[in-house]
Design an enzyme around this catalytic site. Structure first.
Site, PDB file in Angstrom:
ATOM      1  N   PRO A   2       0.639  -3.408 -22.362  1.00 50.24           N
ATOM      2  CA  PRO A   2       0.175  -3.108 -21.056  1.00 50.24           C
ATOM      3  C   PRO A   2       1.202  -2.280 -20.307  1.00 50.24           C
ATOM      4  CG  PRO A   2       0.000  -5.467 -21.516  1.00 50.24           C
ATOM      5  CD  PRO A   2       0.529  -4.771 -22.695  1.00 50.24           C
ATOM      6  N   GLU A   3       0.828  -1.094 -19.991  1.00 52.65           N
ATOM      7  CA  GLU A   3       1.621  -0.274 -19.087  1.00 52.65           C
ATOM      8  C   GLU A   3       0.972  -0.413 -17.719  1.00 52.65           C
ATOM      9  OE1 GLU A   3       2.518   3.590 -20.895  1.00 52.65           O
ATOM     10  OE2 GLU A   3       2.013   2.784 -22.862  1.00 52.65           O
ATOM     11  N   HIS A  99      -2.195 -18.756 -28.956  1.00 56.11           N
ATOM     12  CA  HIS A  99      -1.354 -17.816 -28.214  1.00 56.11           C
ATOM     13  C   HIS A  99      -1.577 -17.876 -26.707  1.00 56.11           C
ATOM     14  CE1 HIS A  99      -0.117 -16.363 -32.055  1.00 56.11           C
ATOM     15  NE2 HIS A  99      -1.314 -15.906 -32.357  1.00 56.11           N
ATOM     16  N   ARG A 117       3.177 -12.239 -29.083  1.00 61.80           N
ATOM     17  CA  ARG A 117       4.610 -12.003 -29.318  1.00 61.80           C
ATOM     18  C   ARG A 117       5.516 -12.720 -28.329  1.00 61.80           C
ATOM     19  NH1 ARG A 117       5.538  -5.729 -30.558  1.00 61.80           N
ATOM     20  NH2 ARG A 117       7.582  -6.504 -31.158  1.00 61.80           N
ATOM     21  N   ARG A 161      20.347  12.251 -14.171  1.00 60.58           N
ATOM     22  CA  ARG A 161      20.312  11.613 -15.491  1.00 60.58           C
ATOM     23  C   ARG A 161      20.463  12.652 -16.600  1.00 60.58           C
ATOM     24  NH1 ARG A 161      19.780   6.640 -14.999  1.00 60.58           N
ATOM     25  NH2 ARG A 161      19.298   5.999 -12.895  1.00 60.58           N
TER      26      ARG A 161
END
Length: 281
Positions: A2-3, A99, A117, A161
């Site tokens: 999920p973004e 899960h 996970r 950056r």
DNA sequence: AGTTAAACCTGGTTGC
DNA sequence: TGCAACCAGGTTTAAC
């Protein structure tokens, strides 16, 4: 995971049904990334307020029966998490799966975090501005659709950056929300090579990249996000963006714009997909 | 200080 | 068919 699009879709899915709901029971499965940080029994009787999102985190504020603050739950879906909303009575709902590691039973339905996970987390915090929530949110950059994030501000953030632009997007300090899929897609759309140092990006190209991040995330939300394996919305529906991806997951397939095979390289241990012709340094 | 690797986990796919 | 190696949406923490 999920973004940002998937998290926002999840937020929209639970907001209507659960805002105002009263917590009746909290069940925990296997440990997630961080401990809940509160006795689950202490949450019983609290009422859910307006559900918010910051970056890829959801914030579920809680109020006492008297209306005072009872803190809230900061939820992250990790790599493989999704929330399901079951609006059937508890007695007739399907039993928790192996899960399902966090279950919030309310008078208006149950919220289940399914996360094979277990990189996800549900953390209680007294407020968004106190630890542990504040600590977790501290490094997050601007929201992509915040009007205060102008091309000038974005370009200035890139200027400081020296790392590859792909890594900067994933880092979320210049703008939050793009993970591995949408970072690759936005860079393709902007015509920028993923290995280009962020501080070498011109102002016009930064403007174009910000626009690409916004349109990519926006389009993903329209399509219900991306479902590679685990993600579904709160009703179990899959997203459709992955079928529209120009580069992500398309190694060796022809670029839709120039026909050159899409390449996959590793950057900071993550796969980056790009077109070496359409995306320039 | 600034960048990069290791760590956290399970499970599906690929290749020998 | 079996088994090892590799891969996966993220982010913190430790290590150069």
């Amino acid at each position: 995971m999920p973004e940002l699009p998937e998290v926002e879709i999840t937020r929209r899915g639970i907001a209507g049904p659960l805002e105002g709901a009263i917590v009746e029971l909290v069940q925990l499965g296997k440990p997630l990334r961080w401990p809940l940080g509160v006795d689950p029994r202490a949450l019983v009787g609290t009422r859910l307020g307006t559900i918010g999102r910051r970056g890829k985190y959801l914030w579920l504020p809680l109020a006492t029966p008297q209306g005072g603050s009872a803190g809230g739950l900061l939820v992250h879906l990790g790599m493989s998490g999704s929330l399901a909303l079951l609006q059937t009575p508890l007695q007739s709902s399907s039993p928790p799966g192996p899960h399902d590691h966090f279950i919030l039973v309310t008078n208006r339905g149950s919220l289940r975090l399914n996360d094979p996970r277990r990189f996800g987390a549900v953390v209680w915090s007294p407020s968004l501005h106190d630890d542990p929530a504040a600590k977790l949110l501290r490094r997050l950059g601007p929201e992509p659709f915040d009007a205060a994030l102008t091309p000038e501000v974005f370009h200035a953030a890139l200027q400081s950056r020296r790392t590859p632009i792909k890594a900067v997007l994933l880092g979320g300090e210049a703008v939050v929300g793009a993970g591995n899929i949408y970072a690759c897609e936005a860079l393709f759309q902007a015509g920028i090579h993923p290995a280009l140092r962020a501080d070498r990006i011109s102002r016009p190209r930064a403007t174009r990249l910000l626009q690409a991040v916004r349109s990519t995330l926006g389009r993903a939300m329209e399509l219900g996000g991306s479902t590679l394996r685990d993600f579904t919305d709160v009703h179990g529906a899959s997203g459709a963006f992955q079928a529209e991806a120009a580069v992500y997951g398309r190694e060796g397939l022809p670029c839709g714009r120039c026909g050159t095979p899409i390449r996959r390289v590793l950057q900071a241990q993550r796969s980056t997909y790009f077109c070496a012709i359409c995306q320039r340094r």
